[in-house]
Design a protein around this motif. Sequence first.
Motif, PDB file in Angstrom:
ATOM      1  N   MET A 170      92.078  -2.012 -27.856  1.00  0.00           N
ATOM      2  CA  MET A 170      93.189  -1.203 -28.663  1.00  0.00           C
ATOM      3  C   MET A 170      94.377  -1.307 -28.015  1.00  0.00           C
ATOM      4  SD  MET A 170      93.035   2.817 -29.651  1.00  0.00           S
ATOM      5  CE  MET A 170      91.719   2.694 -30.903  1.00  0.00           C
ATOM      6  N   ARG A 171      95.603  -1.586 -28.643  1.00  0.00           N
ATOM      7  CA  ARG A 171      96.860  -1.590 -27.983  1.00  0.00           C
ATOM      8  C   ARG A 171      97.146  -0.175 -27.307  1.00  0.00           C
ATOM      9  NH1 ARG A 171     100.793  -5.507 -30.962  1.00  0.00           N
ATOM     10  NH2 ARG A 171     102.034  -4.786 -29.379  1.00  0.00           N
ATOM     11  N   ALA A 172      97.869  -0.395 -26.409  1.00  0.00           N
ATOM     12  CA  ALA A 172      98.119   1.079 -25.721  1.00  0.00           C
ATOM     13  C   ALA A 172      98.856   1.991 -26.345  1.00  0.00           C
ATOM     14  CB  ALA A 172      99.138   0.688 -24.295  1.00  0.00           C
ATOM     15  N   HIS A 173      99.879   1.743 -27.170  1.00  0.00           N
ATOM     16  CA  HIS A 173     100.543   2.954 -28.031  1.00  0.00           C
ATOM     17  C   HIS A 173      99.498   3.489 -29.084  1.00  0.00           C
ATOM     18  CE1 HIS A 173     101.476  -0.544 -30.573  1.00  0.00           C
ATOM     19  NE2 HIS A 173     101.521   0.334 -31.696  1.00  0.00           N
ATOM     20  N   LEU A 174      98.600   2.727 -29.510  1.00  0.00           N
ATOM     21  CA  LEU A 174      97.778   2.951 -30.616  1.00  0.00           C
ATOM     22  C   LEU A 174      96.660   3.972 -29.922  1.00  0.00           C
ATOM     23  CD1 LEU A 174      97.102  -0.143 -32.564  1.00  0.00           C
ATOM     24  CD2 LEU A 174      98.671   1.979 -33.337  1.00  0.00           C
ATOM     25  N   LEU A 175      96.402   3.524 -28.663  1.00  0.00           N
ATOM     26  CA  LEU A 175      95.339   4.519 -27.911  1.00  0.00           C
ATOM     27  C   LEU A 175      95.791   5.699 -27.701  1.00  0.00           C
ATOM     28  CD1 LEU A 175      92.619   4.884 -26.633  1.00  0.00           C
ATOM     29  CD2 LEU A 175      93.367   3.739 -24.656  1.00  0.00           C
ATOM     30  N   ILE A 176      97.161   5.749 -27.070  1.00  0.00           N
ATOM     31  CA  ILE A 176      97.705   7.074 -26.843  1.00  0.00           C
ATOM     32  C   ILE A 176      97.875   8.065 -28.099  1.00  0.00           C
ATOM     33  CG2 ILE A 176      99.844   8.127 -25.975  1.00  0.00           C
ATOM     34  CD1 ILE A 176      98.609   6.749 -23.855  1.00  0.00           C
ATOM     35  N   GLU A 177      98.080   7.312 -29.255  1.00  0.00           N
ATOM     36  CA  GLU A 177      98.352   8.319 -30.409  1.00  0.00           C
ATOM     37  C   GLU A 177      97.140   8.793 -30.929  1.00  0.00           C
ATOM     38  OE1 GLU A 177     100.147   5.767 -33.358  1.00  0.00           O
ATOM     39  OE2 GLU A 177     102.005   5.488 -32.391  1.00  0.00           O
ATOM     40  N   GLU A 178      96.022   7.933 -30.487  1.00  0.00           N
ATOM     41  CA  GLU A 178      94.630   8.493 -31.051  1.00  0.00           C
ATOM     42  C   GLU A 178      94.209   9.565 -30.230  1.00  0.00           C
ATOM     43  OE1 GLU A 178      90.803   8.502 -33.199  1.00  0.00           O
ATOM     44  OE2 GLU A 178      92.722   7.901 -33.626  1.00  0.00           O
TER      45      GLU A 178
ATOM     46  N   VAL B  74      87.509   7.416 -27.032  1.00  0.00           N
ATOM     47  CA  VAL B  74      88.902   7.291 -26.900  1.00  0.00           C
ATOM     48  C   VAL B  74      89.268   7.717 -25.364  1.00  0.00           C
ATOM     49  CG1 VAL B  74      91.018   8.509 -27.473  1.00  0.00           C
ATOM     50  CG2 VAL B  74      89.421   7.815 -29.241  1.00  0.00           C
ATOM     51  N   PHE B  75      88.673   8.589 -24.818  1.00  0.00           N
ATOM     52  CA  PHE B  75      88.965   8.979 -23.661  1.00  0.00           C
ATOM     53  C   PHE B  75      88.379   8.236 -22.360  1.00  0.00           C
ATOM     54  CE2 PHE B  75      90.547  12.585 -25.927  1.00  0.00           C
ATOM     55  CZ  PHE B  75      91.856  12.632 -25.482  1.00  0.00           C
ATOM     56  N   SER B  76      87.126   7.896 -22.578  1.00  0.00           N
ATOM     57  CA  SER B  76      86.611   6.671 -21.683  1.00  0.00           C
ATOM     58  C   SER B  76      87.438   5.503 -21.589  1.00  0.00           C
ATOM     59  CB  SER B  76      85.138   6.371 -22.321  1.00  0.00           C
ATOM     60  OG  SER B  76      84.416   7.257 -22.053  1.00  0.00           O
ATOM     61  N   GLU B  77      88.058   4.975 -22.860  1.00  0.00           N
ATOM     62  CA  GLU B  77      88.908   3.796 -22.811  1.00  0.00           C
ATOM     63  C   GLU B  77      90.185   4.150 -22.234  1.00  0.00           C
ATOM     64  OE1 GLU B  77      90.603   0.009 -23.349  1.00  0.00           O
ATOM     65  OE2 GLU B  77      88.513   0.828 -23.251  1.00  0.00           O
ATOM     66  N   LEU B  78      90.805   5.335 -22.552  1.00  0.00           N
ATOM     67  CA  LEU B  78      92.024   5.907 -21.853  1.00  0.00           C
ATOM     68  C   LEU B  78      91.976   5.742 -20.240  1.00  0.00           C
ATOM     69  CD1 LEU B  78      95.093   6.511 -22.539  1.00  0.00           C
ATOM     70  CD2 LEU B  78      94.291   8.832 -22.373  1.00  0.00           C
ATOM     71  N   TYR B  79      90.708   6.432 -19.793  1.00  0.00           N
ATOM     72  CA  TYR B  79      90.807   6.495 -18.507  1.00  0.00           C
ATOM     73  C   TYR B  79      90.634   5.319 -17.788  1.00  0.00           C
ATOM     74  CZ  TYR B  79      88.894   7.941 -13.859  1.00  0.00           C
ATOM     75  OH  TYR B  79      88.519   8.031 -12.549  1.00  0.00           O
ATOM     76  N   ARG B  80      89.774   4.267 -18.578  1.00  0.00           N
ATOM     77  CA  ARG B  80      89.525   2.903 -17.870  1.00  0.00           C
ATOM     78  C   ARG B  80      91.077   2.034 -17.834  1.00  0.00           C
ATOM     79  NH1 ARG B  80      89.988  -1.884 -19.145  1.00  0.00           N
ATOM     80  NH2 ARG B  80      90.363  -1.806 -21.347  1.00  0.00           N
ATOM     81  N   GLN B  81      91.717   2.167 -18.814  1.00  0.00           N
ATOM     82  CA  GLN B  81      93.318   1.748 -18.931  1.00  0.00           C
ATOM     83  C   GLN B  81      94.118   2.223 -18.044  1.00  0.00           C
ATOM     84  OE1 GLN B  81      94.915   0.741 -22.702  1.00  0.00           O
ATOM     85  NE2 GLN B  81      93.270   0.041 -23.638  1.00  0.00           N
ATOM     86  N   PHE B  82      93.929   3.394 -17.589  1.00  0.00           N
ATOM     87  CA  PHE B  82      94.851   4.315 -16.704  1.00  0.00           C
ATOM     88  C   PHE B  82      94.433   3.846 -15.237  1.00  0.00           C
ATOM     89  CE2 PHE B  82      96.168   8.220 -19.209  1.00  0.00           C
ATOM     90  CZ  PHE B  82      97.021   7.961 -19.564  1.00  0.00           C
ATOM     91  N   ASP B  83      93.021   3.454 -15.111  1.00  0.00           N
ATOM     92  CA  ASP B  83      92.332   3.297 -13.726  1.00  0.00           C
ATOM     93  C   ASP B  83      92.901   1.727 -13.408  1.00  0.00           C
ATOM     94  OD1 ASP B  83      90.791   3.959 -11.578  1.00  0.00           O
ATOM     95  OD2 ASP B  83      89.430   2.663 -12.395  1.00  0.00           O
ATOM     96  N   THR B  84      92.851   0.640 -14.429  1.00  0.00           N
ATOM     97  CA  THR B  84      93.449  -0.447 -14.108  1.00  0.00           C
ATOM     98  C   THR B  84      94.820  -0.637 -14.067  1.00  0.00           C
ATOM     99  OG1 THR B  84      91.520  -1.340 -15.928  1.00  0.00           O
ATOM    100  CG2 THR B  84      93.444  -2.555 -15.457  1.00  0.00           C
ATOM    101  N   THR B  85      95.574   0.061 -14.715  1.00  0.00           N
ATOM    102  CA  THR B  85      96.946   0.247 -14.507  1.00  0.00           C
ATOM    103  C   THR B  85      97.347   0.697 -13.110  1.00  0.00           C
ATOM    104  OG1 THR B  85      97.696   0.641 -16.842  1.00  0.00           O
ATOM    105  CG2 THR B  85      99.363   1.440 -15.279  1.00  0.00           C
ATOM    106  N   GLY B  86      96.562   1.607 -12.443  1.00  0.00           N
ATOM    107  CA  GLY B  86      96.913   2.246 -11.140  1.00  0.00           C
ATOM    108  C   GLY B  86      96.760   1.273 -10.214  1.00  0.00           C
ATOM    109  N   ALA B  87      95.400   0.463 -10.364  1.00  0.00           N
ATOM    110  CA  ALA B  87      95.024  -0.708  -9.296  1.00  0.00           C
ATOM    111  C   ALA B  87      96.110  -1.575  -9.573  1.00  0.00           C
ATOM    112  CB  ALA B  87      93.930  -1.318  -9.731  1.00  0.00           C
ATOM    113  N   THR B  88      96.658  -2.058 -10.653  1.00  0.00           N
ATOM    114  CA  THR B  88      97.975  -3.053 -10.869  1.00  0.00           C
ATOM    115  C   THR B  88      98.922  -2.610 -10.002  1.00  0.00           C
ATOM    116  OG1 THR B  88      96.878  -3.724 -12.828  1.00  0.00           O
ATOM    117  CG2 THR B  88      99.242  -4.349 -12.473  1.00  0.00           C
ATOM    118  N   ILE B  89      99.481  -1.299  -9.981  1.00  0.00           N
ATOM    119  CA  ILE B  89     100.615  -0.949  -9.347  1.00  0.00           C
ATOM    120  C   ILE B  89     100.609  -1.069  -7.872  1.00  0.00           C
ATOM    121  CG2 ILE B  89     101.896   1.230  -8.938  1.00  0.00           C
ATOM    122  CD1 ILE B  89     101.553   1.740 -11.873  1.00  0.00           C
TER     123      ILE B  89
END
Length: 155
Positions: free
Chosen positions: A1-9, A91-106
């Motif tokens: 799911m695209r990030a902006h759609l996930l945030i809206e959901e 929704v929140f499992s995926e959002l957590y996963r994406q935040f976690d991945t973003t943090g690791a990238t940073i």
Amino acid sequence: MRAHLLIEEAEAVSKAFFALPDDVKRAYKIAGGGGARGYTPFGVEIAKDAKHHDLKEFWHVGRDLPDGSPLADASMPPNVWPDRPEGFRDVFSELYRQFDTTGATILSSIALYLGLDEHWFDGPIEDGNSVMRLLHYPPLENLEGEAIRAGAHGD
């Protein structure tokens, strides 16, 4: 799911959860859990050294650990998932996963900037105890005096 759609959901599902009756939400409060997972009701949390309780309610989602993990204890309990609204867990499992991945990238980029191997932070953050907090600040009616939505934090 695209990030902006996930945030809206996530916003829509979060609003639907916090609109539920108090008794339904309170069924997900974990006694003795310190709010590390699940629901924390309005006016319960108090910041360190604060004189007043915060005027908010929230839900915590943390890392899902594999079965038998030695880290699965009181500080990293399993997530709690409400029966409704529909889609909350996904929704929140995926959002957590994406935040976690973003943090690791940073952190990988920070390592490179510091002249370190890009994987320098990988070990220290593996299975880290990060928590995602869904906050809700309900409208305040008949307010008199000082209102602290969230007391000063030192973290």
